[in-house]
Enzyme design. Structure first.
Site, PDB file in Angstrom:
ATOM      1  N   CYS A   1      -3.356   0.382   6.939  1.00  0.00           N
ATOM      2  CA  CYS A   1      -3.429  -0.473   8.131  1.00  0.00           C
ATOM      3  C   CYS A   1      -3.966   0.258   9.349  1.00  0.00           C
ATOM      4  O   CYS A   1      -4.598  -0.340  10.218  1.00  0.00           O
ATOM      5  CB  CYS A   1      -2.054  -1.064   8.433  1.00  0.00           C
ATOM      6  SG  CYS A   1      -0.749   0.165   8.549  1.00  0.00           S
TER       7      CYS A   1
ATOM      8  N   GLY B   1       2.984  -5.646   7.255  1.00  0.00           N
ATOM      9  CA  GLY B   1       2.041  -6.479   6.518  1.00  0.00           C
ATOM     10  C   GLY B   1       0.997  -7.090   7.435  1.00  0.00           C
ATOM     11  O   GLY B   1       0.646  -6.521   8.469  1.00  0.00           O
ATOM     12  N   SER B   2       0.525  -8.259   7.069  1.00  0.00           N
ATOM     13  CA  SER B   2      -0.602  -8.880   7.770  1.00  0.00           C
ATOM     14  C   SER B   2      -0.158  -9.579   9.043  1.00  0.00           C
ATOM     15  O   SER B   2       1.010  -9.958   9.200  1.00  0.00           O
ATOM     16  CB  SER B   2      -1.286  -9.890   6.855  1.00  0.00           C
ATOM     17  OG  SER B   2      -0.460 -11.027   6.661  1.00  0.00           O
ATOM     18  N   VAL B   3      -1.120  -9.773   9.937  1.00  0.00           N
ATOM     19  CA  VAL B   3      -0.843 -10.472  11.204  1.00  0.00           C
ATOM     20  C   VAL B   3      -0.371 -11.909  10.969  1.00  0.00           C
ATOM     21  O   VAL B   3       0.647 -12.325  11.545  1.00  0.00           O
ATOM     22  CB  VAL B   3      -2.082 -10.449  12.117  1.00  0.00           C
ATOM     23  CG1 VAL B   3      -1.861 -11.315  13.354  1.00  0.00           C
ATOM     24  CG2 VAL B   3      -2.400  -9.010  12.539  1.00  0.00           C
ATOM     25  N   PRO B   4      -1.062 -12.720  10.133  1.00  0.00           N
ATOM     26  CA  PRO B   4      -0.597 -14.103   9.938  1.00  0.00           C
ATOM     27  C   PRO B   4       0.834 -14.186   9.420  1.00  0.00           C
ATOM     28  O   PRO B   4       1.622 -15.019   9.881  1.00  0.00           O
ATOM     29  CB  PRO B   4      -1.595 -14.673   8.924  1.00  0.00           C
ATOM     30  CG  PRO B   4      -2.831 -13.846   9.100  1.00  0.00           C
ATOM     31  CD  PRO B   4      -2.343 -12.474   9.420  1.00  0.00           C
ATOM     32  N   THR B   5       1.188 -13.305   8.471  1.00  0.00           N
ATOM     33  CA  THR B   5       2.559 -13.322   7.952  1.00  0.00           C
ATOM     34  C   THR B   5       3.540 -12.865   9.012  1.00  0.00           C
ATOM     35  O   THR B   5       4.640 -13.415   9.134  1.00  0.00           O
ATOM     36  CB  THR B   5       2.671 -12.430   6.700  1.00  0.00           C
ATOM     37  OG1 THR B   5       1.722 -12.865   5.723  1.00  0.00           O
ATOM     38  CG2 THR B   5       4.063 -12.510   6.108  1.00  0.00           C
TER      39      THR B   5
ATOM     40  N   LYS C   1      12.925  -6.279   0.534  1.00  0.00           N
ATOM     41  CA  LYS C   1      12.057  -7.050  -0.358  1.00  0.00           C
ATOM     42  C   LYS C   1      10.692  -6.372  -0.410  1.00  0.00           C
ATOM     43  O   LYS C   1       9.931  -6.427   0.556  1.00  0.00           O
ATOM     44  CB  LYS C   1      11.888  -8.503   0.118  1.00  0.00           C
ATOM     45  CG  LYS C   1      11.178  -9.376  -0.932  1.00  0.00           C
ATOM     46  CD  LYS C   1      10.682 -10.686  -0.365  1.00  0.00           C
ATOM     47  CE  LYS C   1       9.357 -10.511   0.330  1.00  0.00           C
ATOM     48  NZ  LYS C   1       8.234 -10.149  -0.598  1.00  0.00           N
TER      49      LYS C   1
ATOM     50  N   GLU D   1       5.066  -4.342  12.102  1.00  0.00           N
ATOM     51  CA  GLU D   1       3.981  -3.357  11.975  1.00  0.00           C
ATOM     52  C   GLU D   1       2.880  -4.060  11.204  1.00  0.00           C
ATOM     53  O   GLU D   1       2.947  -4.195   9.986  1.00  0.00           O
ATOM     54  CB  GLU D   1       4.486  -2.100  11.256  1.00  0.00           C
ATOM     55  CG  GLU D   1       3.584  -0.900  11.428  1.00  0.00           C
ATOM     56  CD  GLU D   1       2.495  -0.829  10.372  1.00  0.00           C
ATOM     57  OE1 GLU D   1       1.369  -1.325  10.654  1.00  0.00           O
ATOM     58  OE2 GLU D   1       2.758  -0.317   9.293  1.00  0.00           O
TER      59      GLU D   1
ATOM     60  N   GLU E   1     -10.364  -7.024   9.643  1.00  0.00           N
ATOM     61  CA  GLU E   1      -9.782  -5.974   8.809  1.00  0.00           C
ATOM     62  C   GLU E   1     -10.149  -6.223   7.343  1.00  0.00           C
ATOM     63  O   GLU E   1      -9.780  -7.244   6.766  1.00  0.00           O
ATOM     64  CB  GLU E   1      -8.263  -5.955   8.972  1.00  0.00           C
ATOM     65  CG  GLU E   1      -7.606  -4.807   8.247  1.00  0.00           C
ATOM     66  CD  GLU E   1      -6.105  -4.739   8.483  1.00  0.00           C
ATOM     67  OE1 GLU E   1      -5.551  -3.635   8.452  1.00  0.00           O
ATOM     68  OE2 GLU E   1      -5.480  -5.812   8.695  1.00  0.00           O
TER      69      GLU E   1
ATOM     70  N   ASN F   1       0.810  -1.227   0.000  1.00  0.00           N
ATOM     71  CA  ASN F   1       0.000   0.000   0.000  1.00  0.00           C
ATOM     72  C   ASN F   1       0.842   1.276   0.000  1.00  0.00           C
ATOM     73  O   ASN F   1       0.411   2.303  -0.512  1.00  0.00           O
ATOM     74  CB  ASN F   1      -0.989   0.006   1.172  1.00  0.00           C
ATOM     75  CG  ASN F   1      -0.328  -0.220   2.512  1.00  0.00           C
ATOM     76  OD1 ASN F   1       0.823  -0.650   2.599  1.00  0.00           O
ATOM     77  ND2 ASN F   1      -1.061   0.067   3.574  1.00  0.00           N
TER      78      ASN F   1
ATOM     79  N   GLU G   1       8.492   2.658  14.180  1.00  0.00           N
ATOM     80  CA  GLU G   1       9.106   3.330  13.042  1.00  0.00           C
ATOM     81  C   GLU G   1       8.881   4.824  13.218  1.00  0.00           C
ATOM     82  O   GLU G   1       7.885   5.243  13.811  1.00  0.00           O
ATOM     83  CB  GLU G   1       8.496   2.829  11.728  1.00  0.00           C
ATOM     84  CG  GLU G   1       8.830   1.362  11.483  1.00  0.00           C
ATOM     85  CD  GLU G   1       8.354   0.838  10.145  1.00  0.00           C
ATOM     86  OE1 GLU G   1       7.270   1.266   9.702  1.00  0.00           O
ATOM     87  OE2 GLU G   1       9.044  -0.005   9.560  1.00  0.00           O
TER      88      GLU G   1
END
Length: 513
Positions: free
Chosen positions: A307, A251-255, A199, A273, A410, A176, A487
């Site tokens: 986010c 990124g996402s919570v699962p990742t 990355k 984050e 989300e 995003n 950050e």
């Protein structure tokens, strides 16, 4: 535009590519002055296609970096780190200042590529580029101030501390805010004396390579800021690598959970984050026009793909009808279309699967009893070039309750859920009833209440009478499952350095043996 062995199409060609047959097929990898040794040469690398959200067309192909390329990138980053970490903070800061200047100089080109790749309006992309160069400039100023502490002890002995860099850091970005996130991660890392391998998301791989070229032009040593392209497998190679000291992920919570598990095996430093389902609480004593503006900022920037968005809008019952009337009128007036047009306020969502996912949340909300007050369906602009774009009409959901899926999960799209409340105590309890805690907001003229709410809300950032403003001076990061670490701000230096204590004996050691 040639990037030292890696072809990157210019902004105008990129737009042409989205409407024609042109494809960029060379890897978008960048390692010490050029691309990593032939990506896919071992036959074990996957090719990914990059689509333009506004048209659905393929912009380019890239080859995912494999283990061999990750090893090469880490090695080149180590070589750069050995040189870079020995420079004075002032010397590092001078190069970062030049990088900030180059970003300002190339602002329009970067913004155009960012809008084409993400779908967000060009007016927003320019702001993103501005926050990016501000981050680089800010940490350039901090680089020369890094210092330890002197501690006087008895008998003339003393100790001192040294704030030292970590080594090779990995930054993994989200789709995003590709360019902004690359700068927010790399600027403090480099200022502290680290090297970084970045990355980007496989959906938005372009502008990180532009940043790599800028750092090289500014005088950074080869390998200091490497870009590797790829998806989950490439990220996993980086997180497992024993030569990597830290992973910073957005990124996402699962990742994020998977990254934390992988990094734990080698006890790496980690900053996460992650996602949010943030509350925005609007009291009846607020300036209602400002509250409506805040709700729009909290839900519809970057197609709602933010986010920290305040997607659970709690409105005190006394002003609910007026608020809904005003916010629906403003939402219906949002101009959706080509992100490169100056008057466009919302572009396309990042991908067709993501668009379908967001639309499915709206459908499910209706099935669960919510009322679609406006939008919530796919939008097809009049321009035939945009007929296959990933557009939707921004949506307001009324009659929501805390148990609905649209309120609990989300969505990451332009969908606002509006909920009624009576008392301050009720608002706090309901606002905190989530596993996430990235941000929160409150609109009220009562400053005592505002500060009381900010103290009570379980979130890493709380906005009072505004929303989604992120000056580089203010730390940003979450509570609970929204992650940890920060950050921005001076505190981020602590997350890219380690503290060494040195004891100096000025007399004879006392020994009982």
């Amino acid at each position: 535009m040639e990037i030292l062995g890696t072809r990157l199409i210019s902004p105008c060609l990129l737009r042409a590519a989205s409407t024609g047959a042109f494809q960029l097929k060379e890897p978008l990898n960048y390692r010490h002055g050029g691309r990593v040794q032939p990506a896919g040469g071992d036959g074990d690398s996957r090719v990914e296609k990059v689509h333009e959200p506004a048209t659905g067309r393929v912009i380019c192909d890239f080859v995912c970096s494999n283990q061999k390329e990750v090893d090469l990138a880490v090695q080149s980053a180590k070589e750069a780190y050995r040189y870079w970490s020995k420079l004075s903070g002032l010397e590092r800061g001078r190069i970062l200042l030049e990088a900030a200047r180059l970003i300002r100089e190339q602002r329009e080109d970067i913004a155009i590529v960012e809008s084409i790749n993400t779908g967000k309006p060009i007016t927003e992309s320019r702001v993103d580029v501005d926050t990016a160069w501000q981050a680089v400039e800010y940490y350039a100023g901090i680089a020369g101030t890094l210092a330890g502490q002197h501690i006087q002890l008895s008998g003339g002995s003393f100790a001192y501390t040294r704030r030292e860099p970590l080594g090779v850091c990995v930054g993994i970005g989200a789709w995003n805010y590709p360019f902004q996130i690359a700068c927010w991660k790399s600027a403090p890392a480099l200022a502290c004396g680290n090297a970084m391998i970045f990355k980007p998301s496989p959906l938005t791989p372009l502008t990180a390579v532009m940043l790599a070229e800028i750092y090289t032009q500014a005088g950074a040593p080869k390998g200091l800021f490497n870009v590797l392209q790829g998806a989950v497998e490439t990220g996993n190679f980086l997180c497992k690598h024993r030569g990597v000291a830290k992973v910073s992920f957005t990124g996402s919570v699962p990742t994020g959970i998977k990254i934390m598990e992988t990094a734990a095996k080698n006890v790496k430093h980690v900053t996460l984050e992650l996602g949010g389902k943030s509350p925005l609480v609007i009291f009846s004593d607020c300036d209602l026009e400002n509250a409506v503006r805040g709700a729009m900022l909290a839900n519809f920037l970057s197609q709602g793909e933010v986010c920290s968005n305040g997607t659970r809008v709690f409105v005190q019952k006394d002003v609910m009808s007026k608020f809904v009337e005003k916010v629906v009128a403003k939402t219906k007036a949002i101009k959706v279309g080509d992100p490169l047009f100056e008057d466009t306020q919302m572009g396309g969502l990042i991908s067709r699967p993501h668009l379908d996912r967001v639309l499915s949340y709206v459908k499910q909300a209706e099935e669960q009893g919510a009322t679609v007050l406006c939008g919530g369906d796919r939008f097809v602009p009049n321009d035939p070039k945009l007929k296959d774009g990933y557009f939707m009409k921004p949506c307001i959901l009324g009659n929501c309750n805390d148990e609905m899926t649209c309120v609990k999960e989300e969505i990451f799209g332009p969908v606002m859920s509006v909920l009624a409340f009576d008392t301050e105590e009720e608002a706090i309890e309901r606002a905190n009833n989530t596993d996430l805690g990235l941000a929160a907001g409150v609109f009220t003229r009562d400053l005592t209440r505002a500060h009381r709410m900010a103290a009570a809300l379980e979130a890493g950032t709380c906005f009072i009478n505004n929303y989604n403003v992120s000056p580089i001076e203010i730390p940003f990061g979450g509570y609970k499952m929204s992650g940890f670490g920060k950050e921005n701000g001076t505190v981020t230096i602590e997350y890219y350095t380690q503290l060494k204590s040195v004891y100096v004996e000025m007399g004879d050691p006392e020994c009982s043996f």
